[in-house]
Design a protein around this motif. Structure first.
Motif, mmCIF file in Angstrom:
data_model
loop_
_atom_site.group_PDB
_atom_site.id
_atom_site.type_symbol
_atom_site.label_atom_id
_atom_site.label_comp_id
_atom_site.label_asym_id
_atom_site.label_seq_id
_atom_site.Cartn_x
_atom_site.Cartn_y
_atom_site.Cartn_z
ATOM 1 N N GLU A 1 61.574 35.832 50.538
ATOM 2 C CA GLU A 1 62.609 35.662 49.440
ATOM 3 C C GLU A 1 63.301 34.201 49.394
ATOM 4 O OE1 GLU A 1 66.629 38.038 48.490
ATOM 5 O OE2 GLU A 1 66.573 37.619 50.325
ATOM 6 N N ILE A 2 63.260 33.678 48.624
ATOM 7 C CA ILE A 2 63.468 31.739 48.564
ATOM 8 C C ILE A 2 64.396 31.718 47.221
ATOM 9 C CG2 ILE A 2 62.363 29.354 48.851
ATOM 10 C CD1 ILE A 2 60.136 30.812 49.618
ATOM 11 N N PHE A 3 65.049 31.486 47.828
ATOM 12 C CA PHE A 3 66.109 31.486 47.099
ATOM 13 C C PHE A 3 66.146 29.134 46.674
ATOM 14 C CE2 PHE A 3 67.952 34.833 47.519
ATOM 15 C CZ PHE A 3 68.987 35.767 46.943
ATOM 16 N N ASN A 4 65.834 28.661 45.343
ATOM 17 C CA ASN A 4 65.421 27.288 45.800
ATOM 18 C C ASN A 4 65.113 26.682 43.882
ATOM 19 O OD1 ASN A 4 63.686 24.429 46.046
ATOM 20 N ND2 ASN A 4 64.424 25.005 47.914
ATOM 21 N N GLN A 5 66.109 25.888 43.493
ATOM 22 C CA GLN A 5 65.421 25.894 42.318
ATOM 23 C C GLN A 5 64.409 25.313 41.861
ATOM 24 O OE1 GLN A 5 67.836 26.699 39.589
ATOM 25 N NE2 GLN A 5 66.455 26.319 38.452
ATOM 26 N N GLN A 6 64.033 24.265 42.953
ATOM 27 C CA GLN A 6 62.666 22.934 42.677
ATOM 28 C C GLN A 6 61.492 24.618 42.982
ATOM 29 O OE1 GLN A 6 62.260 20.836 45.817
ATOM 30 N NE2 GLN A 6 63.503 18.873 44.584
ATOM 31 N N LEU A 7 61.805 25.491 43.105
ATOM 32 C CA LEU A 7 60.724 26.581 43.476
ATOM 33 C C LEU A 7 61.117 26.712 41.963
ATOM 34 C CD1 LEU A 7 60.213 28.931 46.049
ATOM 35 C CD2 LEU A 7 58.109 26.712 45.529
ATOM 36 N N TRP A 8 61.629 27.692 41.120
ATOM 37 C CA TRP A 8 61.910 28.612 39.696
ATOM 38 C C TRP A 8 60.825 27.292 39.044
ATOM 39 C CZ3 TRP A 8 67.997 29.977 41.450
ATOM 40 C CH2 TRP A 8 68.146 30.585 42.311
ATOM 41 N N GLU B 1 51.613 28.910 40.758
ATOM 42 C CA GLU B 1 51.185 28.461 41.878
ATOM 43 C C GLU B 1 51.983 28.551 43.271
ATOM 44 O OE1 GLU B 1 51.969 24.535 40.266
ATOM 45 O OE2 GLU B 1 50.682 25.355 38.047
ATOM 46 N N VAL B 2 53.806 29.516 43.205
ATOM 47 C CA VAL B 2 54.600 29.420 43.539
ATOM 48 C C VAL B 2 53.678 30.983 44.503
ATOM 49 C CG1 VAL B 2 56.737 30.567 44.424
ATOM 50 C CG2 VAL B 2 56.545 28.862 42.769
ATOM 51 N N LEU B 3 53.017 31.334 44.503
ATOM 52 C CA LEU B 3 52.838 32.648 45.261
ATOM 53 C C LEU B 3 51.416 31.855 46.010
ATOM 54 C CD1 LEU B 3 52.457 35.679 42.736
ATOM 55 C CD2 LEU B 3 54.201 34.842 44.290
ATOM 56 N N ASN C 1 59.922 38.804 47.237
ATOM 57 C CA ASN C 1 61.255 39.106 46.684
ATOM 58 C C ASN C 1 61.658 38.577 45.615
ATOM 59 O OD1 ASN C 1 64.286 38.208 46.725
ATOM 60 N ND2 ASN C 1 64.030 40.080 48.040
ATOM 61 N N GLN C 2 61.892 39.761 44.061
ATOM 62 C CA GLN C 2 61.783 38.395 43.112
ATOM 63 C C GLN C 2 62.466 37.428 43.147
ATOM 64 O OE1 GLN C 2 62.915 42.284 40.926
ATOM 65 N NE2 GLN C 2 61.902 40.974 38.967
ATOM 66 N N ALA C 3 63.050 37.152 44.137
ATOM 67 C CA ALA C 3 64.215 36.030 44.192
ATOM 68 C C ALA C 3 63.900 34.935 43.704
ATOM 69 C CB ALA C 3 65.130 36.087 45.570
ATOM 70 N N THR C 4 62.198 35.086 44.677
ATOM 71 C CA THR C 4 61.357 33.428 44.647
ATOM 72 C C THR C 4 60.490 33.128 43.658
ATOM 73 O OG1 THR C 4 61.286 34.364 47.572
ATOM 74 C CG2 THR C 4 59.608 32.336 46.247
ATOM 75 N N THR C 5 60.469 33.804 42.698
ATOM 76 C CA THR C 5 60.369 33.552 41.385
ATOM 77 C C THR C 5 61.024 33.902 40.272
ATOM 78 O OG1 THR C 5 58.912 35.711 41.211
ATOM 79 C CG2 THR C 5 57.859 33.789 41.459
ATOM 80 N N GLN C 6 61.944 33.256 40.625
ATOM 81 C CA GLN C 6 63.439 33.511 39.454
ATOM 82 C C GLN C 6 62.836 34.139 38.528
ATOM 83 O OE1 GLN C 6 66.784 34.639 40.920
ATOM 84 N NE2 GLN C 6 67.479 35.325 38.584
#
Length: 273
Positions: A247-254, A260-262, A13-18
């Motif tokens: 689907e992860i809304f998280n500023q630290q991930l962004w 790396e997130v993937l 979900n694109q929210a994970t890599t905002q």
């Protein structure tokens, strides 16, 4: 035989890599060999529908869902009609991209009348079903956590979503189950079983303790307290075999590099989903 060691159903979900635009997200999925993607309409609008469709098809990605439609509750007839028209455009985008479903979110309260807002949501679904049918598009009702009832969704339980979806054929209206929004529900597993063939989407993340932010405080799978694997098994047992969106809304991930997130997403998907 259950298979928890495959990426065949994994969707980004694109929210994970905002911070990634659509092109970057598509390329990132291709590099990580993630077969599905969930697209947000604002990301589609940045480059246009035709270019978005071409990008996705060129790399062989499948679209698990388009986010979002719904948001029907409104304070005036004019606003209601504007929202209906916008949903029709969303349905056309969903059809063009060949997505599994258009995710329908309840919308917040335009005034203090919660019952009327929920009535408007039901009426909005009814208004759009014929148009969606002509485009071959499924509408997926996603209940949100009750903490979002005031500003994001007056539909807050699987039971509420089922009450609406079960009035329609599953090829027309279904339910999207997001663990972040439903994990707390004491009737969760009964409702998942009851949803059955009306399940047309499944989203995963985790609930952190303490929760750092109501909207942007979701955790990577395994970092919180949700029984994700148990819920996934229940969803599978109900008959759902489609994509599973992270689907992860998280500023630290962004703030981290998307590639790396993937890699973490893939690791945690195997371990916890």
């Amino acid at each position: 035989m259950e298979n928890f060691q495959s990426f065949d159903r994994l969707s980004l979900n694109q929210a994970t890599t905002q911070r990634w635009n659509l092109r970057e997200a598509v390329d990132g999925c291709a590099r990580a060999e993630i077969p599905w993607i969930g697209l947000w309409r604002d990301k589609i609008a940045e480059i246009g529908l035709k270019e978005s469709s071409k990008l996705v098809r060129d790399v062989g990605l499948k679209v698990s869902g388009i986010i979002k439609g719904g948001m029907f509750p409104s304070a005036s007839v004019g606003e209601w009609q504007r929202i209906i028209d916008e949903n029709r455009r969303a349905i056309e985008e969903t059809a063009e991209l060949g997505a599994n479903a258009l995710v329908m979110v309840g919308g917040g309260l335009p005034n203090k009348d919660l019952d009327y807002a929920r009535k408007q949501f039901k009426e909005g679904i009814a208004e759009l079903v014929p148009f969606a049918q002509t485009h071959g598009v499924k509408l997926g009702i996603e209940p949100l956590h009750p903490m979002f009832a005031a500003d994001r969704s007056v539909v807050v339980t699987l039971a509420q979503a089922n009450e609406i979806a079960k009035s329609y054929h599953p090829n027309d209206v279904g339910v999207v189950i997001d663990v972040y929004h439903v994990w707390w529900d004491p009737d969760l597993y009964n409702q998942i079983s009851y949803t059955g063939e009306h399940i047309i989407g499944f989203h995963v993340s985790d609930w952190l303790i303490p929760t750092p932010d109501m909207l942007k405080g979701r955790g990577m799978m395994g970092d919180g307290i949700i029984e994700i694997r148990r819920i996934r098994k229940a969803v599978d047992a109900a008959g759902y075999t489609g994509p599973i969106e992270v689907e992860i809304f998280n500023q630290q991930l962004w703030d981290q590099p998307g590639d790396e997130v993937l890699e973490v997403v893939k690791k945690r998907f195997l371990e916890h989903v």
